[in-house]
Design a protein around this motif. Structure first.
Motif, PDB file in Angstrom:
ATOM      1  N   LYS A  37       0.839  -1.206   0.000  1.00  0.00           N
ATOM      2  CA  LYS A  37       0.000   0.000   0.000  1.00  0.00           C
ATOM      3  C   LYS A  37       0.874   1.256   0.000  1.00  0.00           C
ATOM      4  N   ALA A  38       1.933   1.258   0.814  1.00  0.00           N
ATOM      5  CA  ALA A  38       2.837   2.414   0.857  1.00  0.00           C
ATOM      6  C   ALA A  38       3.523   2.609  -0.497  1.00  0.00           C
ATOM      7  N   LEU A  39       3.910   1.528  -1.132  1.00  0.00           N
ATOM      8  CA  LEU A  39       4.540   1.610  -2.452  1.00  0.00           C
ATOM      9  C   LEU A  39       3.552   2.154  -3.484  1.00  0.00           C
ATOM     10  N   GLU A  40       2.321   1.657  -3.454  1.00  0.00           N
ATOM     11  CA  GLU A  40       1.302   2.150  -4.377  1.00  0.00           C
ATOM     12  C   GLU A  40       1.026   3.636  -4.153  1.00  0.00           C
ATOM     13  N   ASP A  41       0.965   4.048  -2.897  1.00  0.00           N
ATOM     14  CA  ASP A  41       0.746   5.466  -2.592  1.00  0.00           C
ATOM     15  C   ASP A  41       1.884   6.326  -3.128  1.00  0.00           C
ATOM     16  N   GLU A  42       3.101   5.848  -2.954  1.00  0.00           N
ATOM     17  CA  GLU A  42       4.256   6.611  -3.421  1.00  0.00           C
ATOM     18  C   GLU A  42       4.296   6.703  -4.947  1.00  0.00           C
ATOM     19  N   LEU A  43       3.957   5.607  -5.607  1.00  0.00           N
ATOM     20  CA  LEU A  43       3.977   5.589  -7.073  1.00  0.00           C
ATOM     21  C   LEU A  43       2.740   6.250  -7.675  1.00  0.00           C
ATOM     22  N   GLY A  44       1.685   6.354  -6.895  1.00  0.00           N
ATOM     23  CA  GLY A  44       0.466   6.987  -7.383  1.00  0.00           C
ATOM     24  C   GLY A  44      -0.348   6.124  -8.319  1.00  0.00           C
ATOM     25  N   CYS A  45      -0.218   4.816  -8.200  1.00  0.00           N
ATOM     26  CA  CYS A  45      -1.008   3.916  -9.044  1.00  0.00           C
ATOM     27  C   CYS A  45      -1.214   2.587  -8.321  1.00  0.00           C
ATOM     28  N   ALA A  46      -2.229   1.875  -8.726  1.00  0.00           N
ATOM     29  CA  ALA A  46      -2.492   0.548  -8.165  1.00  0.00           C
ATOM     30  C   ALA A  46      -1.583  -0.462  -8.859  1.00  0.00           C
ATOM     31  N   LEU A  47      -0.894  -1.246  -8.074  1.00  0.00           N
ATOM     32  CA  LEU A  47      -0.023  -2.280  -8.635  1.00  0.00           C
ATOM     33  C   LEU A  47      -0.713  -3.636  -8.658  1.00  0.00           C
ATOM     34  N   LEU A  48      -1.651  -3.828  -7.740  1.00  0.00           N
ATOM     35  CA  LEU A  48      -2.309  -5.126  -7.614  1.00  0.00           C
ATOM     36  C   LEU A  48      -3.816  -4.944  -7.524  1.00  0.00           C
ATOM     37  N   VAL A  49      -4.545  -5.861  -8.143  1.00  0.00           N
ATOM     38  CA  VAL A  49      -5.993  -5.919  -8.003  1.00  0.00           C
ATOM     39  C   VAL A  49      -6.269  -7.050  -7.028  1.00  0.00           C
ATOM     40  N   ARG A  50      -6.895  -6.700  -5.898  1.00  0.00           N
ATOM     41  CA  ARG A  50      -7.124  -7.677  -4.848  1.00  0.00           C
ATOM     42  C   ARG A  50      -8.591  -8.095  -4.820  1.00  0.00           C
ATOM     43  N   SER A  51      -8.812  -9.363  -4.595  1.00  0.00           N
ATOM     44  CA  SER A  51     -10.158  -9.848  -4.294  1.00  0.00           C
ATOM     45  C   SER A  51     -10.019 -10.718  -3.049  1.00  0.00           C
ATOM     46  N   THR A  52     -11.092 -11.311  -2.616  1.00  0.00           N
ATOM     47  CA  THR A  52     -11.016 -12.097  -1.378  1.00  0.00           C
ATOM     48  C   THR A  52     -10.097 -13.307  -1.502  1.00  0.00           C
ATOM     49  N   ARG A  53      -9.935 -13.813  -2.708  1.00  0.00           N
ATOM     50  CA  ARG A  53      -9.126 -15.024  -2.857  1.00  0.00           C
ATOM     51  C   ARG A  53      -7.978 -14.919  -3.860  1.00  0.00           C
TER      52      ARG A  53
END
Length: 123
Positions: A37-53
């Motif tokens: 999350k910190a890396l995504e915030d710093e880069l300003g983009c989503a790196l991973l799409v998360r779902s429950t599984r």
């Protein structure tokens, strides 16, 4: 951006699982999540799409993964080379003695905070 964030991202990308990445890195799953999350915030983009599984990489993460893989192995290689060069800690002390380094005095250092560094003496 720090090496822990890169390590977490590369491991999650390889495992496609936060829990498996955490196990491989010997940290907790919330730690991995926080680092990503910190890396995504710093880069300003989503790196991973998360779902429950499942976890999926985004287009941005594929581009970033190339850079991360360039940095990550060199960091791991330099750390391994340093550990190999150093040897176990007990060997370091022996090497220092053989090189003529003064032995550390085993007596505790008594500190007198009111009198400055000149008052710090051995027992």
């Amino acid at each position: 951006m720090n090496t822990m964030q890169l390590n977490c991202f590369v491991e999650v990308a390889a495992q496609l699982s936060f829990s498996k990445a955490a196990e491989a890195l010997h940290v907790s799953q919330p730690t991995v999540s926080h680092q990503i999350k910190a890396l995504e915030d710093e880069l300003g983009c989503a790196l991973l799409v998360r779902s429950t599984r499942t976890v999926c990489l985004t287009d941005d993460s594929f581009a970033f993964l190339e850079y991360a893989n360039d940095i990550h192995p060199s960091h791991a290689g330099s750390a391994a080379a340093l550990c190999t060069h150093r040897g176990p800690p007990h060997r370091l002390a022996r090497r220092a003695r053989e090189a003529g380094a003064p032995a550390r005095d085993p007596r505790p250092l008594h500190r007198d905070p009111g009198r400055g560094a000149a008052a710090n003496t051995f027992a």
